[in-house]
Enzyme design. Structure first.
Site, PDB file in Angstrom:
ATOM      1  N   ASP A   1     -25.359 -15.374  17.014  1.00 35.22           N
ATOM      2  CA  ASP A   1     -24.476 -15.805  15.921  1.00 35.22           C
ATOM      3  C   ASP A   1     -22.997 -15.538  16.214  1.00 35.22           C
ATOM      4  O   ASP A   1     -22.319 -14.875  15.420  1.00 35.22           O
ATOM      5  CB  ASP A   1     -24.868 -15.105  14.611  1.00 35.22           C
ATOM      6  CG  ASP A   1     -26.345 -15.194  14.314  1.00 35.22           C
ATOM      7  OD1 ASP A   1     -26.933 -16.251  14.598  1.00 35.22           O
ATOM      8  OD2 ASP A   1     -26.919 -14.211  13.813  1.00 35.22           O
TER       9      ASP A   1
ATOM     10  N   GLU B   1     -26.887 -23.569   7.270  1.00 35.01           N
ATOM     11  CA  GLU B   1     -26.412 -22.182   7.223  1.00 35.01           C
ATOM     12  C   GLU B   1     -25.262 -22.019   8.218  1.00 35.01           C
ATOM     13  O   GLU B   1     -24.817 -22.963   8.863  1.00 35.01           O
ATOM     14  CB  GLU B   1     -27.559 -21.230   7.579  1.00 35.01           C
ATOM     15  CG  GLU B   1     -28.189 -21.519   8.933  1.00 35.01           C
ATOM     16  CD  GLU B   1     -29.426 -20.699   9.219  1.00 35.01           C
ATOM     17  OE1 GLU B   1     -29.520 -19.560   8.719  1.00 35.01           O
ATOM     18  OE2 GLU B   1     -30.307 -21.182   9.943  1.00 35.01           O
TER      19      GLU B   1
END
Length: 540
Positions: A14, A187
């Site tokens: 991420d 997301e």
């Protein structure tokens, strides 16, 4: 000069990448591992230096009892108004209808800290990022969670205004700006202002082999005003099963001083057993989700496109204006435990390394035996990431157990349900012995049992080594540090992969670690002394 992907090997998921002046920074998720948020810096996007983690105190991060793969999800690093802004999520529930979480904000004028005490933002959804509008306003952009079983749980991307005077969100300004596409699972949002447009980068498809990143844009920040980039996804490996890099998506965009554009993305490098198809299963990602960087160009319609196609490239042209540097080798590690604090490569589970866990310095790491490795609370372990498919790691341990409830040794660990280790313990008939055990989906197996290796009375310390060879790994021991003996147990490395854990558990977001641990679930806190740790990577 080339960027070689992945640029951050091993569990570095991420990525949130920014540039401040001539320096690039990447912040990565750490989940239940402490300290929270992994930081790297670079002048050229090729060589990256590991920095101290910002969430290094329980004031900033308290994860005791957090489930595996809870904790820090998708931190967002930004720079504005002369300081760094870090938004991070502490997730307390990973399974079921709910995702109980809290989003926090901390700031620092220096990337090395100190970081301010956390400001609680909200719990609307995870993957929150802070957008600094050119007009002076600030907004929290986030995935929105819906627990209702008759709705999709990923309920679009929400924008909420943040008041810098009160340092609080204004809930009544919240609005959904983008619902994603039919792929769902939208997301990881990041907003950018470029050439009169607001560009929204968001992940879809889940952080598995169907993962992808899409881009949408709008002239405004009005409700549902964003339109999706036409054609293929911005980046994905869903349709490139033979490519070395997989699972790309969820990342951040950055420009160089010279006007070039790059995108940092999570990525995985799965492997297969010799008797498996390379398509189903697509593979086992023991190194977890890593970080890649792809070059970006803009088409005639003003949409960003990955150079070389949406599957990305292993070798990428580095920025033309890069300041050439040579970072220290972040591969091999040798630690004689001479320092009074743990080296940056080390991590602990959920809580910091403090007196309750042990001591370090003057050539020794002492771990106080606590909960088993299956616990979510008081685990006495220090561990580092697997960052290569093939490596050796070894240590020397002195441990004097007097019950089988006391154990200490060398572990390969994914989460509380998936790990193995070689350790010293006590046997009622043999005294001190060496055992190898594995926890696979919560099922514990002792491999040697009555054949546990007896430690001679005149042997004070025992040497342990693990040999990881991509698809499998094993353990060795020595009574003198010179002559090594194989333990006749070969273990499947796939059990320590994201993809294997996913088959039975929704928290599959980290990667394999190797480390040192002491267990004393009798509660008598028997101590183990480790003289050194050596981690040496081998060619693939």
């Amino acid at each position: 000069m080339k960027i070689e992907n992945p640029v951050l090997r091993g569990f570095n998921a991420d990525p949130s990448m920014i540039r401040v002046g001539d320096t690039y920074y990447i912040a990565n998720s750490t989940f239940e591992w402490f300290p929270g948020v992994r930081l790297h810096e670079s002048k050229d996007m090729v060589h990256w230096n590991l920095l101290p983690s910002p969430l290094s105190t329980t004031t900033l991060l308290d994860m005791k009892g957090n489930p595996a793969s809870g904790g820090i999800w998708a931190p967002d690093l930004s720079y504005a108004d002369g300081k760094f802004w870090l938004v991070y999520t502490d997730v307390k529930i990973t399974e079921g209808a709910f995702k109980d979480m809290t989003n926090y904000l901390t700031t620092a004028t220096d990337i090395h800290g100190p970081w301010t005490d956390p400001i609680k933002l909200n719990g609307v959804g995870f993957d929150a990022s802070l957008f600094h509008d050119e007009n002076g306003k600030k907004y929290l952009v986030q995935q929105t969670w819906d627990h209702r079983e008759y709705h999709h749980p990923f309920n679009g991307i929400t924008l909420t205004e943040f008041d810098v005077k009160t340092m609080k969100l204004q809930p009544k300004t919240a609005r959904t700006i983008y619902n994603g596409t039919q792929v769902k699972l939208v997301e990881g949002p990041h907003l950018y202002q470029i050439n009169g447009y607001y560009y929204l980068f968001a992940a879809q498809g889940g952080t598995v082999f169907t993962h992808q990143e899409v881009v949408a844009r709008s002239r405004t920040l009005d409700t549902l005003s964003f339109e999706t980039e036409p054609g293929d996804p911005f980046i994905t490996n869903m349709d490139t099963p033979d490519f070395y890099l997989q699972k790309q998506g969820h990342g951040a965009l950055v420009n160089t001083p010279g006007g070039e554009w790059y995108y940092a993305s999570l990525v995985a490098r799965p492997w297969n057993h010799k008797n498996e198809s390379a398509y189903d299963p697509r593979g086992w990602s023991t190194l977890g989700r890593e970080t890649s960087i792809q070059k970006v160009e803009w088409d005639d319609e003003g949409w960003p496109r990955v150079v070389g196609g949406h599957g990305g490239q292993v070798e990428v042209e580095a920025p033309k204006d890069a300041i050439l540097t040579k970072a220290p080798d972040n591969g091999d590690q040798h630690d004689d435990f001479d320092q009074s604090e743990l080296a940056l490569e080390w991590n602990t589970l959920r809580v910091p390394f403090e007196n309750h866990m042990g001591r370090i310095g003057q050539g020794q790491l002492t771990l106080i035996g606590r909960d088993s490795l299956a616990s979510d609370f008081d685990v006495s372990m220090v561990a580092r990431r697997w960052q290569a498919f093939n490596f050796n790691a070894e240590t020397k341990v002195t441990f004097k157990p007097y019950t089988y409830q006391q154990m200490a040794g060398l572990t390969n660990f994914y989460n509380d349900n998936h790990w193995s280790w070689i350790f010293v313990t006590w046997d009622e008939k043999k005294g001190r012995v060496i055992e190898v055990a594995e926890n696979n989906r919560g099922h514990y197996t002792s491999y040697l049992k009555d054949d546990a290796i007896q430690i001679p009375d005149d042997v004070e310390a025992v040497w342990f080594r693990t040999q990881v060879r991509k698809q499998s790994y094993g353990y060795q021991y020595s009574f003198d540090g010179q002559t090594w003996q194989d333990v006749p147990v070969s273990l499947d490395a796939a059990i320590l992969s994201d993809d294997y854990v996913l088959q039975t558990y929704g928290g599959f977001f980290t990667g394999a670690f190797v480390g040192l641990a002491a267990v004393d679930y009798s509660g008598y806190e028997q101590e183990a002394d480790f003289d050194y740790f050596d981690y040496k990577e081998l060619p693939d």
